[in-house]
Design a protein around this motif. Structure first.
Motif, PDB file in Angstrom:
ATOM      1  N   ALA A 320       0.830  -1.208   0.000  1.00  0.00           N
ATOM      2  CA  ALA A 320       0.000   0.000   0.000  1.00  0.00           C
ATOM      3  C   ALA A 320       0.867   1.262   0.000  1.00  0.00           C
ATOM      4  N   ASP A 321       0.248   2.373  -0.418  1.00  0.00           N
ATOM      5  CA  ASP A 321       0.960   3.664  -0.463  1.00  0.00           C
ATOM      6  C   ASP A 321       0.546   4.591   0.671  1.00  0.00           C
ATOM      7  N   VAL A 322      -0.748   4.587   0.995  1.00  0.00           N
ATOM      8  CA  VAL A 322      -1.287   5.533   1.983  1.00  0.00           C
ATOM      9  C   VAL A 322      -2.142   4.773   2.988  1.00  0.00           C
ATOM     10  N   VAL A 323      -1.954   5.071   4.270  1.00  0.00           N
ATOM     11  CA  VAL A 323      -2.814   4.506   5.312  1.00  0.00           C
ATOM     12  C   VAL A 323      -3.620   5.642   5.924  1.00  0.00           C
ATOM     13  N   VAL A 324      -4.922   5.404   6.091  1.00  0.00           N
ATOM     14  CA  VAL A 324      -5.821   6.460   6.576  1.00  0.00           C
ATOM     15  C   VAL A 324      -6.462   6.040   7.887  1.00  0.00           C
ATOM     16  N   CYS A 344       4.035   3.071   4.598  1.00  0.00           N
ATOM     17  CA  CYS A 344       2.848   3.803   4.136  1.00  0.00           C
ATOM     18  C   CYS A 344       2.904   5.271   4.569  1.00  0.00           C
ATOM     19  N   PHE A 345       2.398   6.132   3.710  1.00  0.00           N
ATOM     20  CA  PHE A 345       2.239   7.558   4.025  1.00  0.00           C
ATOM     21  C   PHE A 345       0.976   7.699   4.882  1.00  0.00           C
ATOM     22  N   PRO A 346       1.073   8.224   6.127  1.00  0.00           N
ATOM     23  CA  PRO A 346      -0.101   8.261   7.004  1.00  0.00           C
ATOM     24  C   PRO A 346      -0.917   9.546   6.870  1.00  0.00           C
ATOM     25  N   LEU A 347      -2.228   9.411   6.953  1.00  0.00           N
ATOM     26  CA  LEU A 347      -3.130  10.568   7.079  1.00  0.00           C
ATOM     27  C   LEU A 347      -4.053  10.302   8.263  1.00  0.00           C
ATOM     28  N   PRO A 359       3.947  14.242  12.942  1.00  0.00           N
ATOM     29  CA  PRO A 359       4.094  15.672  12.645  1.00  0.00           C
ATOM     30  C   PRO A 359       2.913  16.207  11.830  1.00  0.00           C
ATOM     31  N   ASP A 360       2.778  17.536  11.829  1.00  0.00           N
ATOM     32  CA  ASP A 360       1.641  18.231  11.214  1.00  0.00           C
ATOM     33  C   ASP A 360       1.335  17.826   9.780  1.00  0.00           C
ATOM     34  N   GLN A 361       2.380  17.508   9.017  1.00  0.00           N
ATOM     35  CA  GLN A 361       2.157  17.254   7.586  1.00  0.00           C
ATOM     36  C   GLN A 361       1.314  16.008   7.329  1.00  0.00           C
ATOM     37  N   TYR A 362       1.099  15.179   8.363  1.00  0.00           N
ATOM     38  CA  TYR A 362       0.298  13.959   8.195  1.00  0.00           C
ATOM     39  C   TYR A 362      -1.086  14.089   8.823  1.00  0.00           C
ATOM     40  N   ARG A 373      -6.256  16.019   0.353  1.00  0.00           N
ATOM     41  CA  ARG A 373      -4.955  15.355   0.425  1.00  0.00           C
ATOM     42  C   ARG A 373      -4.953  14.076  -0.418  1.00  0.00           C
ATOM     43  N   LEU A 374      -6.045  13.314  -0.332  1.00  0.00           N
ATOM     44  CA  LEU A 374      -6.124  12.077  -1.107  1.00  0.00           C
ATOM     45  C   LEU A 374      -6.233  12.360  -2.615  1.00  0.00           C
ATOM     46  N   GLN A 375      -6.934  13.448  -2.969  1.00  0.00           N
ATOM     47  CA  GLN A 375      -6.999  13.843  -4.396  1.00  0.00           C
ATOM     48  C   GLN A 375      -5.604  14.115  -4.936  1.00  0.00           C
ATOM     49  N   GLU A 376      -4.826  14.888  -4.178  1.00  0.00           N
ATOM     50  CA  GLU A 376      -3.447  15.217  -4.592  1.00  0.00           C
ATOM     51  C   GLU A 376      -2.642  13.932  -4.809  1.00  0.00           C
ATOM     52  N   LEU A 377      -2.784  13.011  -3.855  1.00  0.00           N
ATOM     53  CA  LEU A 377      -1.980  11.781  -3.928  1.00  0.00           C
ATOM     54  C   LEU A 377      -2.473  10.835  -5.020  1.00  0.00           C
TER      55      LEU A 377
END
Length: 414
Positions: A320-324, A344-347, A359-362, A373-377
């Motif tokens: 996977a790429d992103v975990v939400v 995984c990139f966390p949101l 950190p804030d960016q997630y 954020r998900l649209q961008e990714l």
């Protein structure tokens, strides 16, 4: 181990994370005796386990320390067994019943939270797995006690606070190097010291210990990247394959699946390409949103449902790429840390425990922000794939936390 036992481990709900912690302590501490009840009928365990243990724990003059989770009514146990009252009593909170979500506040059974407050009052050390868990508990005691019609106790938070410490739940991160795809393997152990120095300010704010563990956990000890500045590599699968989003949580309302699926349906309506894995345990009362969303998102689904094999589960996280997370409550969040460990990139929500770890960016504050954020990714999956997550998961590993747990179980004063 020879000799008389000095540490008494008691777990009224011996399953899941409770079992994992107790087993770790037993394996890594000399002179332990363990007494447990199976992880069934939680409410009955919370009500009656103390009486059961008062009859089954034998009298033993060599005990010096008693460790239990907050499911047990420790106040009842030491009243029924005065010989245990003299021990150093350590109470560990995986969650707390003062803010644990219920559908309506009237449904909150006063007794469970009340038991936890009483247990704190007779403990010598009260340990929380996160600052959020501790502060939400202590700050809720006053309003919680207002449910008592009259003659209410006073200043309970002031009596309990001096005993409190924060000690993260120790996650046993597996070696996943053989499961990682090529683009994640590139990140292995790249510039561990850079990650460490960039984290110093963030970790100082969140009271986490500073250690560099590249050798132990190379996957996360890596060079920091800005979210919107991908590393320059030749075009490859980084950009070609659709974004793979994973949601690895219990299928229950408190994990807010409605918000997650509504967001993905919006992405689908915008004709964005993505793949989806929805993992996590299911219980008897599965929210209806799961079946309706499975139908609507069928063409995007790669994995749907609980994977009983840990290796299969880790393989999906590694792919996977992103975990939400969309949780309405979270006191620690092992699933998110495991996913980050797997690259995984966390949101996560900018609330609950998450700002302590991420950190804030997630972090996102609104459903609209998550969707954006998900649209961008989805449009630029290479951003997630080339980004090195600024969370050093080794700080939450057993190796890192072991000395603090051993100090808790030592006979020295807290």
């Amino acid at each position: 181990v020879g000799g008389s036992p000095s540490v008494l481990l008691v777990e009224a709900f011996y399953g899941g994370s409770h079992k994992q912690l107790i087993d770790l302590l037993k394996e890594n501490t000399d002179g332990c005796s363990l007494f447990t009840l199976p992880a069934k009928k939680w409410h009955w365990r919370a009500r009656t386990a103390a009486l059961y243990f008062s009859q089954t724990i034998p009298a033993c003059s060599s005990y010096r320390v008693l460790f239990s989770s907050s499911v047990l009514n420790l106040c009842e146990l030491v009243a029924l067994r005065p010989d245990l009252a003299r021990l150093k009593k350590v109470l560990y909170f995986h969650e707390n019943q003062l803010v644990y979500p219920v559908r309506k506040d009237q449904e909150r059974d006063f007794q469970y939270g009340y038991n936890q407050v009483l247990s704190c009052l007779v403990s010598d050390v009260v340990v929380f797995n996160s600052r959020f868990n501790m502060e939400s508990f202590l700050s809720s005691i006053l309003s919680f006690m207002k449910k008592i019609p009259d003659h209410r106790p006073k200043n309970l938070d002031r009596l309990i606070r001096p005993k409190c410490v924060v000690l993260s739940y120790p996650v046993q991160f597996p070696d996943i190097s053989s499961l990682l795809p090529e683009h994640k393997l590139r990140h292995l152990c790249r510039s561990a010291e850079t990650l460490q120095s960039d984290h110093r300010i963030f970790k100082a704010q969140t009271s986490q210990p500073q250690t560099s563990r590249c050798e132990e956990d190379p996957v996360q000890s890596s060079e920091p990247r800005s979210v919107l500045t991908p590393v320059q590599h030749s075009e490859s699968v980084d950009q070609v394959n659709p974004l793979h989003i994973v949601w690895p949580h219990r299928w229950e309302h408190d994990k807010n699946p409605e918000m997650f699926f509504n967001t993905l349906i919006k992405l689908k309506e915008k004709q964005l390409d993505f793949k989806l894995s929805v993992l996590g345990e299911t219980f008897s009362d599965v929210p209806e949103i799961f079946s309706s969303s499975q139908h609507l998102l069928q063409s995007h689904i790669l994995n749907w449902g609980f994977l009983s094999s840990k290796d299969q589960y880790l393989k999906v996280l590694c792919d996977a790429d992103v975990v939400v997370s969309t949780s309405k409550h979270e006191f620690f969040g092992v699933a998110m840390l495991e996913a980050v460990h797997c690259g995984c990139f966390p949101l996560c929500p900018k609330a609950l425990v998450y700002p302590e770890i991420f950190p804030d960016q997630y972090l996102y504050s609104t459903p609209e922000q998550l969707c954006k954020r998900l649209q961008e990714l989805c449009r630029r999956p290479d951003i997630a794939r080339r980004h090195i997550v600024m969370v050093d998961t080794s700080l939450y590993s057993w190796t890192s936390l072991k000395p603090q747990f051993q100090a808790l179980l030592s006979v020295e004063s807290p």
